[in-house]
Design an enzyme around this catalytic site. Structure first.
Site, mmCIF file in Angstrom:
data_model
loop_
_atom_site.group_PDB
_atom_site.id
_atom_site.type_symbol
_atom_site.label_atom_id
_atom_site.label_comp_id
_atom_site.label_asym_id
_atom_site.label_seq_id
_atom_site.Cartn_x
_atom_site.Cartn_y
_atom_site.Cartn_z
ATOM 1 N N ASP A 1 0.852 -1.177 0.000
ATOM 2 C CA ASP A 1 0.000 0.000 0.000
ATOM 3 C C ASP A 1 0.899 1.241 0.000
ATOM 4 O O ASP A 1 1.862 1.320 0.762
ATOM 5 C CB ASP A 1 -0.887 -0.003 1.247
ATOM 6 N N ILE A 2 0.605 2.182 -0.879
ATOM 7 C CA ILE A 2 1.404 3.413 -0.955
ATOM 8 C C ILE A 2 0.797 4.432 0.021
ATOM 9 O O ILE A 2 -0.371 4.810 -0.129
ATOM 10 C CB ILE A 2 1.412 3.983 -2.382
ATOM 11 N N HIS B 1 5.049 13.848 -16.542
ATOM 12 C CA HIS B 1 5.711 15.140 -16.769
ATOM 13 C C HIS B 1 5.731 15.920 -15.462
ATOM 14 O O HIS B 1 4.797 15.879 -14.659
ATOM 15 C CB HIS B 1 5.058 15.904 -17.919
ATOM 16 N N ASP C 1 -1.761 18.973 -12.188
ATOM 17 C CA ASP C 1 -1.197 18.837 -13.533
ATOM 18 C C ASP C 1 0.229 19.403 -13.569
ATOM 19 O O ASP C 1 0.427 20.575 -13.875
ATOM 20 C CB ASP C 1 -2.085 19.590 -14.529
ATOM 21 N N GLU D 1 6.518 19.277 -21.132
ATOM 22 C CA GLU D 1 5.358 18.578 -21.697
ATOM 23 C C GLU D 1 4.294 19.571 -22.106
ATOM 24 O O GLU D 1 3.629 19.410 -23.141
ATOM 25 C CB GLU D 1 4.802 17.586 -20.672
ATOM 26 N N GLU D 2 4.138 20.611 -21.284
ATOM 27 C CA GLU D 2 3.084 21.589 -21.540
ATOM 28 C C GLU D 2 3.324 22.390 -22.822
ATOM 29 O O GLU D 2 2.412 23.062 -23.320
ATOM 30 C CB GLU D 2 2.962 22.548 -20.346
ATOM 31 N N ASP E 1 -0.605 11.253 -15.847
ATOM 32 C CA ASP E 1 -0.745 12.699 -16.021
ATOM 33 C C ASP E 1 -2.111 13.104 -15.479
ATOM 34 O O ASP E 1 -3.141 12.761 -16.055
ATOM 35 C CB ASP E 1 -0.620 13.046 -17.509
ATOM 36 N N ASP F 1 -1.778 3.560 -5.431
ATOM 37 C CA ASP F 1 -1.765 2.115 -5.184
ATOM 38 C C ASP F 1 -1.848 1.330 -6.494
ATOM 39 O O ASP F 1 -1.218 0.272 -6.637
ATOM 40 C CB ASP F 1 -2.932 1.723 -4.275
#
Length: 448
Positions: free
Chosen positions: A52-53, A134, A146, A180-181, A209, A315
């Site tokens: 589990d994260i 990104h 984002d 990336e943007e 993303d 997860d």
């Protein structure tokens, strides 16, 4: 002469009534228990289960991204100091965890950009499972959903790989892309400069993303059936319905890999499109509102995150890395570090220690560090046992107990030592805290 204490009377009565059949039964049980918990025992081939994260860890990374933006003009965009500070933050975490990191530079619009690549040692270098996100924001805001969300999700998954000292069949690689943007610039640069022989070694690229949108949907890329199934099966097991991702198709870094023939997959929680009534009923969101009302705006801050979506998707990332990297493999045998020298334990006296030197490990100790002890003692309830990490931190393995009247401590303990560097001198500390009984530490070992 004073009367015997209740403890002494209990001991005398106990020892008087032990017959040969009872001794045989206890001995058989002890042997069975030792065999069942012996470190290094052969493991049955299986798909390794992902941990589990911790959502608190993921949110701590998002908080750091927000702080970096606040200190650098409110954003983490390409060519701005906030972006480079974000790269440096992630690199520092990965270097400390035992990854091999590479910073790749490129130039776009007259500014220097950076990609960060992190490789986990081991695994088949001809079969690479690659997760990426990104790291840059738009210039108008800090870009926490984002795409701080995807960046934090794969960062914490990578750190979980280190904590578990994962030994997957395939080689694991993680990537954080710049610009990336501005048109997938960083990931295109990476792929275009990767020799075709190296491209062919990537068995799958997973893209993340925007995975923490505040009004979230649960979208799965449908580009590759195997990768898609891994994600869909995980969400189905959590009773979370999914839909095929269409809003961001071709608009994020997976397109750079897909365009050169590499299999891709990934997750997405939605951007500027509006959630429908059917989707709101399915996911519990708000119909008629964008999945992320702060998409590409200054309000995309650390408060613009759904903890539930962030937790689920993190997860799911770990599940995919463990499944695609390790499915059907047998874990390698444990590395065992042992001290077999006898150490006398003084009756009702000072604590004694026995050292073990751990070498050749990378990163931190595992969250499931195994400690096997063999202590011969005539009343084990007298004993307090601790594991001491190289920095002196004590991990309690056993407390004393006046009612624990059996002989000896021959067992294995598991403790979470993931905050400790693996290499160094570990010690077992044993203390007898009551009078009348004696013993010695016969041996002990650590299994990583």
């Amino acid at each position: 002469m004073s009367s015997p204490t209740p403890r002494t009377r209990h001991r005398l009565a106990r020892r008087a009534r032990i017959g040969r059949s009872v001794i045989a039964t206890v001995a058989a049980g002890a042997v069975a228990g030792l065999i069942a918990t012996a470190p290094g025992a052969a493991a049955t081939p299986t798909t390794l289960e992902a941990p589990d994260i911790p959502i608190a860890n993921v949110k701590a990374h998002l908080t750091e991204f927000q702080s970096i933006a606040n200190a650098n003009g409110g954003n983490r965009a390409h060519g701005r100091p906030g972006y480079k500070a974000s790269i440096d933050y992630i690199k520092g975490k990965l270097d400390a965890a035992g990854f091999t990191t590479t910073v790749q530079q490129f130039t776009y619009n007259g500014a220097t950009g950076y990609n960060l690549i992190a490789d986990w040692p081991g695994g088949d270098a001809n079969q690479v499972v690659f997760a990426g996100a990104h790291l840059d924001s738009v210039s108008s805001g800090p870009g926490i959903n984002d795409n701080g969300s995807g960046s934090a999700g794969i960062l914490e998954t990578a750190l979980a790989v280190s904590r578990a000292n994962l030994k997957p069949a395939k080689h694991l690689r993680f990537g954080w892309w710049g610009a990336e943007e501005l048109g997938l610039v960083g990931s295109k640069h990476y792929v275009n400069n990767l020799p075709s022989a190296e491209r062919s070694k990537i068995s799958g690229y997973l893209n993340f993303d925007m995975i923490g949108s505040p009004n979230p949907g649960y979208f799965v890329y449908d580009d590759d059936p195997e990768i898609e199934k891994v994600f869909k099966d995980w969400f189905a097991g959590k009773n979370v319905p999914t839909e095929i991702e269409t809003e961001g198709d071709g608009r994020s870094d997976h397109a750079s890999f897909k365009n050169v023939g590499i299999r891709v997959g990934g997750l997405f929680t939605g951007a500027s499109r509006t959630m429908s009534s059917a989707q709101a009923q399915k996911w519990g969101g708000t119909a008629g509102q964008a999945f992320d009302p702060c998409y590409h705006r200054s309000c995309d801050t650390s408060s613009n995150i759904s903890d539930t979506a962030m937790d689920r998707n993190s997860d799911a990332i770990a599940h995919a890395i463990w499944t695609l990297g390790s499915a059907g493999t047998t874990p390698e045998p444990d590395s065992v570090f042992e001290n077999t020298a006898d150490v006398s334990i003084p009756d009702n006296g000072a604590a004694v220690t026995s050292p073990v030197e751990v070498t050749g490990r990378t990163g931190n100790a595992p969250a499931t560090l195994k400690v096997a002890v063999d202590i011969k003692h005539t009343w084990r309830g007298d004993l307090v046992v601790d594991l001491l990490a190289p920095d002196g931190t004590a991990y309690r393995l056993k407390n004393s107990s006046g009612s624990d009247s059996a002989d000896n401590v021959i067992t294995s303990y598991t403790t979470d030592a993931s905050s400790e560097v693996a290499n160094g001198t570990w010690k077992l500390r044993v203390q007898d805290v009551a009078a009348q009984d004696t013993g010695h530490l016969d041996s002990w070992k650590l299994s990583f």
